[in-house]
Design a protein around this motif. Structure first.
Motif, mmCIF file in Angstrom:
data_model
loop_
_atom_site.group_PDB
_atom_site.id
_atom_site.type_symbol
_atom_site.label_atom_id
_atom_site.label_comp_id
_atom_site.label_asym_id
_atom_site.label_seq_id
_atom_site.Cartn_x
_atom_site.Cartn_y
_atom_site.Cartn_z
ATOM 1 N N VAL A 77 -29.263 36.823 14.407
ATOM 2 C CA VAL A 77 -29.463 37.718 13.264
ATOM 3 C C VAL A 77 -28.704 37.203 12.045
ATOM 4 C CG1 VAL A 77 -29.063 40.045 12.399
ATOM 5 C CG2 VAL A 77 -29.914 39.717 14.726
ATOM 6 N N ALA A 78 -27.483 36.739 12.255
ATOM 7 C CA ALA A 78 -26.703 36.190 11.148
ATOM 8 C C ALA A 78 -27.389 34.960 10.555
ATOM 9 C CB ALA A 78 -25.303 35.833 11.627
ATOM 10 N N GLY A 79 -28.022 34.159 11.395
ATOM 11 C CA GLY A 79 -28.731 32.982 10.906
ATOM 12 C C GLY A 79 -29.924 33.342 10.051
ATOM 13 N N ILE A 80 -30.645 34.385 10.432
ATOM 14 C CA ILE A 80 -31.789 34.837 9.634
ATOM 15 C C ILE A 80 -31.314 35.334 8.268
ATOM 16 C CG2 ILE A 80 -33.588 36.599 9.476
ATOM 17 C CD1 ILE A 80 -33.876 36.388 12.523
ATOM 18 N N TYR A 82 -28.570 34.410 6.705
ATOM 19 C CA TYR A 82 -28.135 33.224 5.969
ATOM 20 C C TYR A 82 -29.334 32.519 5.339
ATOM 21 C CZ TYR A 82 -26.981 28.244 5.503
ATOM 22 O OH TYR A 82 -26.867 26.949 5.044
ATOM 23 N N ALA A 83 -30.387 32.319 6.131
ATOM 24 C CA ALA A 83 -31.565 31.609 5.638
ATOM 25 C C ALA A 83 -32.270 32.393 4.537
ATOM 26 C CB ALA A 83 -32.518 31.334 6.804
ATOM 27 N N ASP A 84 -32.437 33.691 4.734
ATOM 28 C CA ASP A 84 -33.114 34.507 3.725
ATOM 29 C C ASP A 84 -32.343 34.508 2.407
ATOM 30 O OD1 ASP A 84 -35.230 35.161 5.315
ATOM 31 O OD2 ASP A 84 -34.433 37.096 5.960
ATOM 32 N N LEU A 85 -31.023 34.650 2.485
ATOM 33 C CA LEU A 85 -30.207 34.682 1.272
ATOM 34 C C LEU A 85 -30.248 33.349 0.545
ATOM 35 C CD1 LEU A 85 -28.215 36.130 -0.574
ATOM 36 C CD2 LEU A 85 -26.375 35.406 0.961
ATOM 37 N N ARG A 86 -30.141 32.268 1.288
ATOM 38 C CA ARG A 86 -30.163 30.949 0.647
ATOM 39 C C ARG A 86 -31.534 30.653 0.051
ATOM 40 N NH1 ARG A 86 -26.750 26.910 0.307
ATOM 41 N NH2 ARG A 86 -27.516 24.782 -0.040
ATOM 42 N N GLY A 87 -32.586 31.000 0.768
ATOM 43 C CA GLY A 87 -33.933 30.766 0.245
ATOM 44 C C GLY A 87 -34.229 31.588 -0.987
ATOM 45 N N PHE A 88 -33.710 32.818 -1.034
ATOM 46 C CA PHE A 88 -33.918 33.690 -2.187
ATOM 47 C C PHE A 88 -33.083 33.236 -3.382
ATOM 48 C CE2 PHE A 88 -32.652 37.430 -4.690
ATOM 49 C CZ PHE A 88 -33.899 37.901 -5.079
ATOM 50 N N SER A 89 -31.834 32.820 -3.118
ATOM 51 C CA SER A 89 -30.919 32.451 -4.200
ATOM 52 C C SER A 89 -31.263 31.094 -4.808
ATOM 53 C CB SER A 89 -29.477 32.424 -3.682
ATOM 54 O OG SER A 89 -29.098 33.679 -3.164
ATOM 55 N N TYR A 90 -31.776 30.180 -3.999
ATOM 56 C CA TYR A 90 -32.070 28.834 -4.481
ATOM 57 C C TYR A 90 -33.569 28.554 -4.355
ATOM 58 C CZ TYR A 90 -26.989 28.451 -4.093
ATOM 59 O OH TYR A 90 -25.645 28.659 -4.221
ATOM 60 N N ASP A 94 -34.363 24.593 0.333
ATOM 61 C CA ASP A 94 -32.916 24.419 0.498
ATOM 62 C C ASP A 94 -32.416 24.978 1.824
ATOM 63 O OD1 ASP A 94 -32.345 23.125 -1.951
ATOM 64 O OD2 ASP A 94 -32.505 25.031 -3.005
ATOM 65 N N VAL A 95 -33.263 25.682 2.543
ATOM 66 C CA VAL A 95 -32.894 26.185 3.868
ATOM 67 C C VAL A 95 -33.215 25.096 4.888
ATOM 68 C CG1 VAL A 95 -33.221 28.003 5.572
ATOM 69 C CG2 VAL A 95 -33.449 28.527 3.139
ATOM 70 N N THR A 96 -32.190 24.536 5.500
ATOM 71 C CA THR A 96 -32.380 23.416 6.424
ATOM 72 C C THR A 96 -31.736 23.708 7.778
ATOM 73 O OG1 THR A 96 -30.325 22.285 5.772
ATOM 74 C CG2 THR A 96 -32.321 21.796 4.494
ATOM 75 N N GLY A 97 -32.249 23.037 8.788
ATOM 76 C CA GLY A 97 -31.660 23.164 10.111
ATOM 77 C C GLY A 97 -30.233 22.655 10.144
ATOM 78 N N ARG A 98 -29.956 21.599 9.406
ATOM 79 C CA ARG A 98 -28.599 21.056 9.367
ATOM 80 C C ARG A 98 -27.632 22.062 8.758
ATOM 81 N NH1 ARG A 98 -26.841 16.022 9.826
ATOM 82 N NH2 ARG A 98 -28.979 15.216 9.652
ATOM 83 N N GLY A 99 -28.036 22.711 7.660
ATOM 84 C CA GLY A 99 -27.174 23.702 7.033
ATOM 85 C C GLY A 99 -26.905 24.883 7.952
#
Length: 240
Positions: A77-80, A82-90, A94-99
């Motif tokens: 859940v925390a990963g989802i 993280y991904a949603d926030l990063r994708g929305f902000s940038y 920019d949402v990558t498996g490595r990140g």
């Protein structure tokens, strides 16, 4: 470090934590994550239809875990988020498996060193690329260690033997039906009961990241479609 008047060296404390986590993980049913010609497959023995060990995180990123369900579910859940926030902000790219793997590593490392007990889990984060060579599969262990696994990864009970078998039989050019048959066959052999009935689609949780899709590449395989893919007499090679 002193506990109840007894001194425990930091080295011994870390060793005890690691042994505790490994014992918990070894009780978990294994999961295999591996690339194939048109995507990445996630295959695990899991008869539950509601408690998932495999999940979508973002457009081209999937998640799999073994161990304690409540612990890896919190991280999923925390990963989802993280991904949603990063994708929305940038930007979505920019949402990558490595990140995501690095974010998970920080959390797992902090828990391992600072909390009363370590997480009894292992995680795989996979990002599907435009080709097998561009696929990324990361394995994260209970202490926050990250390893980049080209081609495939096995986690849970008997993971070392599964990895050894995969190294001799896996090929990135395999069709989906072939790679699923291989994974299910290896999971069957990894079971404790040598006389157990053969694994079927109902016994497994299976999903793919389909590289042919531009977004939302994650797809669960269930029901008649999965039965067809696992049927050795059928000529179907891929998901329609």
């Amino acid at each position: 470090m002193t506990f109840g008047g007894m001194y425990v060296s930091p080295e011994q404390l870390m060793k005890d934590r690691a042994d505790y986590a490994r014992q918990g993980i070894a009780r978990g049913r294994p999961i295999i994550v591996c690339s194939y010609a048109t995507g990445i497959a996630f295959v695990g023995e899991n008869p539950s239809r509601s408690l998932h060990k495999i999940s979508e995180i973002y457009d081209r990123i999937g998640f799999a875990a073994v161990g304690k369900y409540n612990e890896f579910e919190n991280l999923r859940v925390a990963g989802i988020r993280y991904a949603d926030l990063r994708g929305f902000s940038y930007d979505r790219t920019d949402v990558t498996g490595r990140g995501l793997a690095n974010a998970y590593a920080q959390t797992l490392g902090t828990v391992f060193t600072q909390e009363a007990k370590p997480y009894e889990i292992e995680i795989a984060v996979a990002q599907v690329g435009r080709s097998v060579e561009e696929d990324q599969i990361f394995r994260l262990t209970y202490d926050g260690s990250v390893s980049d696994k080209p081609g495939f990864v096995a986690m849970g009970r008997g993971s070392d033997l599964l990895s050894e078998s995969l190294s001799g039989r896996w090929d990135g050019s395999m069709a989906l039906a072939d790679v699923l048959a291989l994974c299910v066959d290896l999971l069957q052999d990894a079971g404790d009961d040598t006389d157990a009935a053969p694994l079927t689609g109902a016994d497994c949780e299976i999903a793919v990241l389909d590289r042919r899709r531009t977004r939302r590449t994650f797809r669960r395989l269930e029901g008649p479609l999965l039965d067809t893919l696992l049927d050795p007499s059928d000529s179907t090679d891929d998901v329609p």
